[in-house]
Scaffold this motif. Structure first.
Motif, PDB file in Angstrom:
ATOM      1  N   ASN A 168     -76.327  90.691  14.285  1.00  0.00           N
ATOM      2  CA  ASN A 168     -76.625  89.163  14.822  1.00  0.00           C
ATOM      3  C   ASN A 168     -75.918  88.204  13.859  1.00  0.00           C
ATOM      4  OD1 ASN A 168     -78.022  87.006  15.860  1.00  0.00           O
ATOM      5  ND2 ASN A 168     -79.916  87.205  14.735  1.00  0.00           N
ATOM      6  N   PRO A 169     -74.705  87.956  14.001  1.00  0.00           N
ATOM      7  CA  PRO A 169     -73.823  87.136  13.166  1.00  0.00           C
ATOM      8  C   PRO A 169     -74.271  85.705  13.219  1.00  0.00           C
ATOM      9  CG  PRO A 169     -72.849  87.708  15.319  1.00  0.00           C
ATOM     10  CD  PRO A 169     -73.829  88.541  15.143  1.00  0.00           C
ATOM     11  N   VAL A 170     -74.935  85.362  11.797  1.00  0.00           N
ATOM     12  CA  VAL A 170     -75.358  84.064  11.725  1.00  0.00           C
ATOM     13  C   VAL A 170     -74.879  83.642  10.384  1.00  0.00           C
ATOM     14  CG1 VAL A 170     -77.581  82.579  11.252  1.00  0.00           C
ATOM     15  CG2 VAL A 170     -77.668  84.335  13.272  1.00  0.00           C
ATOM     16  N   ARG A 171     -74.490  82.235  10.349  1.00  0.00           N
ATOM     17  CA  ARG A 171     -73.842  81.672   9.092  1.00  0.00           C
ATOM     18  C   ARG A 171     -74.553  81.794   7.946  1.00  0.00           C
ATOM     19  NH1 ARG A 171     -69.952  77.639   8.079  1.00  0.00           N
ATOM     20  NH2 ARG A 171     -69.585  77.657   6.059  1.00  0.00           N
ATOM     21  N   GLN A 223     -90.218  94.012   3.859  1.00  0.00           N
ATOM     22  CA  GLN A 223     -89.225  95.120   4.096  1.00  0.00           C
ATOM     23  C   GLN A 223     -89.726  95.929   5.269  1.00  0.00           C
ATOM     24  OE1 GLN A 223     -86.677  96.591   2.067  1.00  0.00           O
ATOM     25  NE2 GLN A 223     -86.522  97.384   4.142  1.00  0.00           N
ATOM     26  N   HIS A 224     -91.109  95.930   5.663  1.00  0.00           N
ATOM     27  CA  HIS A 224     -91.474  96.317   7.145  1.00  0.00           C
ATOM     28  C   HIS A 224     -90.857  95.696   8.049  1.00  0.00           C
ATOM     29  CE1 HIS A 224     -93.723  98.446  10.099  1.00  0.00           C
ATOM     30  NE2 HIS A 224     -95.096  98.037   9.818  1.00  0.00           N
ATOM     31  N   ALA A 225     -91.185  94.224   7.922  1.00  0.00           N
ATOM     32  CA  ALA A 225     -90.137  93.363   9.024  1.00  0.00           C
ATOM     33  C   ALA A 225     -88.862  93.666   9.323  1.00  0.00           C
ATOM     34  CB  ALA A 225     -90.585  91.985   8.659  1.00  0.00           C
ATOM     35  N   VAL A 226     -87.884  93.927   8.161  1.00  0.00           N
ATOM     36  CA  VAL A 226     -86.733  94.193   8.318  1.00  0.00           C
ATOM     37  C   VAL A 226     -86.320  95.747   8.930  1.00  0.00           C
ATOM     38  CG1 VAL A 226     -84.507  94.587   6.784  1.00  0.00           C
ATOM     39  CG2 VAL A 226     -86.097  92.600   6.431  1.00  0.00           C
ATOM     40  N   ASN A 227     -87.489  96.365   8.512  1.00  0.00           N
ATOM     41  CA  ASN A 227     -87.248  97.825   9.038  1.00  0.00           C
ATOM     42  C   ASN A 227     -87.596  97.815  10.480  1.00  0.00           C
ATOM     43  OD1 ASN A 227     -86.515  98.948   6.552  1.00  0.00           O
ATOM     44  ND2 ASN A 227     -88.800  99.554   6.301  1.00  0.00           N
ATOM     45  N   THR A 228     -88.498  97.146  11.089  1.00  0.00           N
ATOM     46  CA  THR A 228     -88.806  96.970  12.625  1.00  0.00           C
ATOM     47  C   THR A 228     -87.605  96.388  13.218  1.00  0.00           C
ATOM     48  OG1 THR A 228     -91.066  96.632  11.729  1.00  0.00           O
ATOM     49  CG2 THR A 228     -90.507  96.045  13.936  1.00  0.00           C
ATOM     50  N   ASP A 229     -87.058  95.213  12.632  1.00  0.00           N
ATOM     51  CA  ASP A 229     -85.963  94.593  13.388  1.00  0.00           C
ATOM     52  C   ASP A 229     -84.889  94.091  12.445  1.00  0.00           C
ATOM     53  OD1 ASP A 229     -84.243  93.203  14.901  1.00  0.00           O
ATOM     54  OD2 ASP A 229     -85.610  91.464  15.536  1.00  0.00           O
ATOM     55  N   GLY A 230     -83.877  94.983  12.251  1.00  0.00           N
ATOM     56  CA  GLY A 230     -82.830  94.487  11.184  1.00  0.00           C
ATOM     57  C   GLY A 230     -81.897  93.206  11.256  1.00  0.00           C
ATOM     58  N   SER A 231     -82.130  92.757  12.490  1.00  0.00           N
ATOM     59  CA  SER A 231     -81.510  91.613  12.705  1.00  0.00           C
ATOM     60  C   SER A 231     -82.197  90.264  12.740  1.00  0.00           C
ATOM     61  CB  SER A 231     -81.008  91.443  14.284  1.00  0.00           C
ATOM     62  OG  SER A 231     -82.073  91.586  15.297  1.00  0.00           O
ATOM     63  N   LEU A 232     -83.422  90.492  12.111  1.00  0.00           N
ATOM     64  CA  LEU A 232     -84.353  89.009  11.813  1.00  0.00           C
ATOM     65  C   LEU A 232     -83.503  88.691  10.586  1.00  0.00           C
ATOM     66  CD1 LEU A 232     -86.515  87.392  12.583  1.00  0.00           C
ATOM     67  CD2 LEU A 232     -88.030  88.799  11.270  1.00  0.00           C
ATOM     68  N   VAL A 233     -82.767  87.508  10.845  1.00  0.00           N
ATOM     69  CA  VAL A 233     -81.854  86.975   9.717  1.00  0.00           C
ATOM     70  C   VAL A 233     -82.894  86.405   8.674  1.00  0.00           C
ATOM     71  CG1 VAL A 233     -80.152  85.017   9.203  1.00  0.00           C
ATOM     72  CG2 VAL A 233     -79.912  86.392  11.218  1.00  0.00           C
ATOM     73  N   PRO A 234     -83.846  85.638   8.762  1.00  0.00           N
ATOM     74  CA  PRO A 234     -84.803  84.932   7.881  1.00  0.00           C
ATOM     75  C   PRO A 234     -85.206  85.987   6.796  1.00  0.00           C
ATOM     76  CG  PRO A 234     -85.920  84.615   9.862  1.00  0.00           C
ATOM     77  CD  PRO A 234     -84.447  84.984  10.005  1.00  0.00           C
ATOM     78  N   ALA A 235     -85.779  87.134   7.444  1.00  0.00           N
ATOM     79  CA  ALA A 235     -86.335  87.892   6.686  1.00  0.00           C
ATOM     80  C   ALA A 235     -85.025  88.895   5.919  1.00  0.00           C
ATOM     81  CB  ALA A 235     -87.071  89.008   7.663  1.00  0.00           C
ATOM     82  N   VAL A 236     -83.949  88.940   6.329  1.00  0.00           N
ATOM     83  CA  VAL A 236     -82.907  89.762   5.743  1.00  0.00           C
ATOM     84  C   VAL A 236     -82.333  88.868   4.291  1.00  0.00           C
ATOM     85  CG1 VAL A 236     -80.705  90.680   5.675  1.00  0.00           C
ATOM     86  CG2 VAL A 236     -82.293  91.121   7.646  1.00  0.00           C
ATOM     87  N   VAL A 237     -82.322  87.602   4.784  1.00  0.00           N
ATOM     88  CA  VAL A 237     -81.691  86.951   3.577  1.00  0.00           C
ATOM     89  C   VAL A 237     -82.777  86.712   2.637  1.00  0.00           C
ATOM     90  CG1 VAL A 237     -81.253  84.246   3.254  1.00  0.00           C
ATOM     91  CG2 VAL A 237     -80.337  85.258   5.186  1.00  0.00           C
ATOM     92  N   LEU A 238     -84.019  86.442   2.917  1.00  0.00           N
ATOM     93  CA  LEU A 238     -85.188  86.534   1.951  1.00  0.00           C
ATOM     94  C   LEU A 238     -84.962  87.767   0.921  1.00  0.00           C
ATOM     95  CD1 LEU A 238     -87.167  84.494   0.987  1.00  0.00           C
ATOM     96  CD2 LEU A 238     -88.784  85.324   2.194  1.00  0.00           C
ATOM     97  N   MET A 239     -85.101  89.206   1.868  1.00  0.00           N
ATOM     98  CA  MET A 239     -85.099  90.218   1.130  1.00  0.00           C
ATOM     99  C   MET A 239     -83.835  90.184   0.097  1.00  0.00           C
ATOM    100  SD  MET A 239     -87.785  92.064   1.628  1.00  0.00           S
ATOM    101  CE  MET A 239     -86.979  93.881   1.018  1.00  0.00           C
ATOM    102  N   ALA A 240     -82.578  89.847   0.621  1.00  0.00           N
ATOM    103  CA  ALA A 240     -81.330  90.149  -0.137  1.00  0.00           C
ATOM    104  C   ALA A 240     -81.527  89.170  -1.429  1.00  0.00           C
ATOM    105  CB  ALA A 240     -80.215  89.539   0.829  1.00  0.00           C
TER     106      ALA A 240
END
Length: 360
Positions: free
Chosen positions: A203-206, A166-183
């Motif tokens: 950051n639009p990524v498939r 969550q800290h990683a996502v809060n730091t950079d909300g466009s870090l796709v792998p972290a966002v996908v894993l959190m989701a």
């Protein structure tokens, strides 16, 4: 490395010496394990000195143990160059570029060794000296935090994994792998969707679109189309990705006219990818019943651009999944997602793979 003796110990020593100098027959009563012990001031002074020496010895011993343990938060074994950067020894604008290069080199050295805590210290020190931009600082810090989170998860520490991720996502909300894993771990569907949508805008990524559809599992083809039409409307940075995703969903739903419109829009400004070529061939077969045209498109697949991949911005190596460092050149934080690979890029990737095989 010497330590400063605490001020209260120094004050006590001075007072004890002063009292002893005035009255050498004075005693101190000390309760020890239920019994009363009597010490002269001289004896008490010696005991305090022994305590200070033992504390100094144990402190140095613990510091050496921490310094040589790569898994501890206190690992600070920096090279002379790194110490100069962090201490501000170098001054003058002429050396700013050299210092920035040194920071990148120090980060790369630590990330190659997966020394994430050491990399984080270098990064924080460089940012404090204004040797790295706020954008790059947030990007690199988020990647490091995410890598630490993954290591923590392997040890079974779910609580700290969630906190660090969550800290990683809060730091950079466009870090796709972290966002996908959190989701994936988010139980609240609305929160997960909001998280993915926020990253998608930046950051639009498939991978984000695929995970978004997984949240709404159990939907039919038309319902998936409706959800994805809403999702893609927030992507204005990479319309070609919208065309590709919607063309696939329209084809699966049998909405061939809409699928054709997406094909045409994509091909105006982009080369035909292998994936797109297959979809058009399927369109010719299932909608137009034109086997000749379908065969023609199938024959073009081999010469089409490669499908999407994660590509290193330094050496051009391509990967199916994101990674913090490039396995080929060791570059840190340089791997970005591309919607397709040109033929020249594909040839470069094949060359890199051959070179790796030769080295092995």
């Amino acid at each position: 490395m010497s330590r400063k003796v605490p001020s209260f110990i120094l004050a006590g020593l001075i007072i004890a010496v002063a009292i002893w100098g005035v009255d050498r027959k004075s005693y101190i009563n000390v309760s020890w394990n239920g019994s009363l012990e009597k010490f002269s001031l001289l004896e008490a002074l010696i005991l305090v000195l022994v305590y200070v020496i033992l504390a100094e010895f144990l402190g140095n011993l613990l510091e050496r143990l921490f310094k040589h343990n790569p898994n501890t938060l206190h690992e600070v074994s920096l090279r002379d160059t790194d110490l100069n950067i962090l201490s501000g020894k170098f001054k003058g604008e002429k050396q700013t570029q050299d210092l920035r290069w040194a920071v990148e080199s120090a980060l790369e050295a630590r990330t190659k060794q997966k020394n994430w805590y050491g990399a984080l210290k270098v990064l924080d020190g460089a940012f404090g000296k204004e040797l790295i931009s706020i954008e790059k600082y947030k990007k690199y810090k988020a990647i490091i935090l995410f890598e630490i989170a993954k290591e923590v998860k392997l040890k079974g520490d779910e609580e700290n994994f969630n906190r660090l991720c969550q800290h990683a996502v809060n730091t950079d909300g466009s870090l796709v792998p972290a966002v996908v894993l959190m989701a994936k771990y988010e139980k609240d569907r609305k929160k997960a969707a909001k998280m993915l949508l926020g990253a998608w805008e930046k950051n639009p990524v498939r991978d984000l679109a695929d995970e978004y559809l997984k949240i709404f599992h159990g939907l039919g083809p038309l319902e998936k189309v409706e959800k994805m039409e809403h999702f893609t409307s927030y992507n204005r940075n990479l319309p070609a990705l919208n065309n590709m995703i919607l063309a696939e969903l329209y084809s699966k739903a049998g909405l061939w006219a809409k699928a054709k419109a997406q094909f045409e829009q994509f091909l105006i400004n982009n080369p035909c990818t292998k994936e797109m070529c297959k979809m058009i061939a399927k369109y010719e077969t299932n909608h137009n019943n034109d086997k000749k045209a379908a065969k023609s498109w199938q024959g073009k697949i081999e010469n089409c651009a490669e499908n999407s991949a994660w590509v290193c911005g330094v050496c051009g190596s391509a990967y199916d999944k994101w990674q913090a460092t490039c396995s080929n050149c060791g570059a840190f934080g340089k791997i970005e997602w591309q919607i397709y690979l040109d033929v020249e890029e594909s040839l470069l990737e094949e060359k890199n793979l051959r070179e790796e095989d030769d080295e092995d």
